[in-house]
Design an enzyme around this catalytic site. Sequence first.
Site: not given
Ligand code: AGP
Length: 633
Positions: A6, A31, A83, A117-118, A503, A507, A510
């Site tokens: 928060c 945040r 948050w 916060n907590g 994954e 990474k 993207e």
């Molecule tokens: C992954 O690094 C991306 N940010 C993207 O694939 C993301 O995981 C996907 O768009 C799903 O988003 P969400 O978890 O907010 O639903």
Amino acid sequence: MLWPMCGIVGYVGSQQALGIVIEGLRRMEYRGYDSAGIAVVDRSGADARLAGAKKAGKLANLEKELDVRPLPASTTGLGHTRWATHGGPTDGNAHPHFSDSAGVYTDLTGKVAVIHNGIIENFARLKAELAAENVTFLSETDTEVVAHLLARDFDEAGDGDLGAAMRRVVNRLQGAFTLVAVHADAPDVVVGARRNSPLVIGVGQGEAFLASDVSAFIAHTREAIEMGQDQVAEIFRDGSVRITTFDGEVVEGKRFHVSWDASAAEKGGYDWFMQKEIAEQPQAVADTLLGRVNGQGRLKLDEMRLSEDELRAITKIIVVACGTAYHAGLIAKYAIEHWTRVPVEVELASEFRYRDPILTKDTLVIAISQSGETMDTLMAIRHAREQHSRVLAICNTNGSTIPRESDAVVYTHGGPEIGVASTKAFLTQLTACYLVGLYLAQVRGVKFNDEVAEVLTQLSDSPAAIAETLNRMEPVRKLARSMVGARTVLFLGRHVGYPMALEGALKLKELAYIHAEGFAAGELKHGPIALIEQDLPVVVVVPSPKRPLLHDKIVSNIQEIRARGAKTIVIAEDGDDVVAPYADFLFHVPELPILLQPLVATVPLQVFAAELADALGYDVDQPRNLAKSVTVE
Ligand code: AGP
């Protein structure tokens, strides 16, 4: 355990508190927050009183409220952005909380305002004690209890010492908390206390600040003091500071000069939010595990509004998600099927409803989403609910659309994830999936309590293992920066290593805009091995040697691609040197049970992609063409 973020700001000095506090909250908007509030000490009348305002939603909502109902001028105040993790984002749940109120916050009768916060774990007992004294509560929050305790103690002591009152009160609290408070009758001091949650002091000329992090006040001073565990800080109008232990012993806080600029401060000194969020993963996983076991050692989950009978009637599970969240679902499948013996399908949300899936009231659809707003996933669960299936959301954003439209929700307590590439969200999604799998196994009686407890113990060791992995990333960064010329990179894995390969490839795509593809290692010989050529980089995630069937086969795969010229980058478990002769680069990660291995083996994949993207000069936090939340189909 740190509690998710928060934003907290306290100020006393010669400037107008309102402007300082609002500016500080704005600097901490990274945040994330879903409500915000402020309180000031109003000394314009005969006797000092408080004035305040608080609104759900973005900071702009609070500012609009203040335009309509301005607060009196004041040089003492505090503010908070929430948050939400427990309890939705509403005006009533927003902080500050007050010791009393006549209703609208600009005519407060209460003398104490508190922000927090907590989690205060023993608040129910304290609340009962106060209720027995006819204290009226305005909210359901644990924080409000502190406001009443402080007001009562300050009055009973009669010495006008808010710091002493705070020390007496915090000695009665159990849990993790950062507290900041003001009292109308002590207008020259703001008091803060911290246990397991960040709070830092800013020291200016004739003014002082308390804040969750330095970004809130470095526009005014770069001289700061770090607070230690179980300490109370009093900041005074003349800029002086007193720090004591909870028992009143005066201590010297660790002074430091903040050299970061404002933007870097928001990133906590890291170069990019993604780097910060990768570093936060041990804490994020620990926070997601926090408070999940009741006094009898049984799992309890956030808002699991599905009854145990409904869960026992489940005959099939379908996970729907997108992108990284989908990869979390693929890994979850291995764990949930192994622990519950319930068949698990994992579907891309964007494909799900178009394939006319077989859905019954005994199908549990699990929607995984960091943002809780991904339209593909939202449309998928709407389709599932039309078919009368039960929907459980795993989400990082309290009060977002997907959990709101689900039958039940397990929140990941990862805190806001600003970088577009999902990192701590992914590890906390895995953690939540493990918890759901264990919960289902417990409810369906396919695992005894001690078996569930054993896995929970292994899970509780994972934050330390992730932290240890983070300490080993320099060679990964060095390798990544040496590969700026790479045109394509392949990723291989078996078992849960296969979704990790997907994954890792995502990474790299993207972030570094490099073509990358993840394969099940066993599939190589069915076609993809034709891609292997001299010096082609191939990242291989190797399962534990304790799974010889899997391990030996993937070692063979590594030999096959090495023989054809591939440059092998191998991620293996500590002590696994069998792979060494075939690895051009070998990175070891701490040992975890195979189903939990993604919690550590994913980290080098994240670091590798981010570092290579940075070496290529790309914006790591905001990659081209991408958005953090894809709210269109
Ligand atoms: C992954 O690094 C991306 N940010 C993207 O694939 C993301 O995981 C996907 O768009 C799903 O988003 P969400 O978890 O907010 O639903």
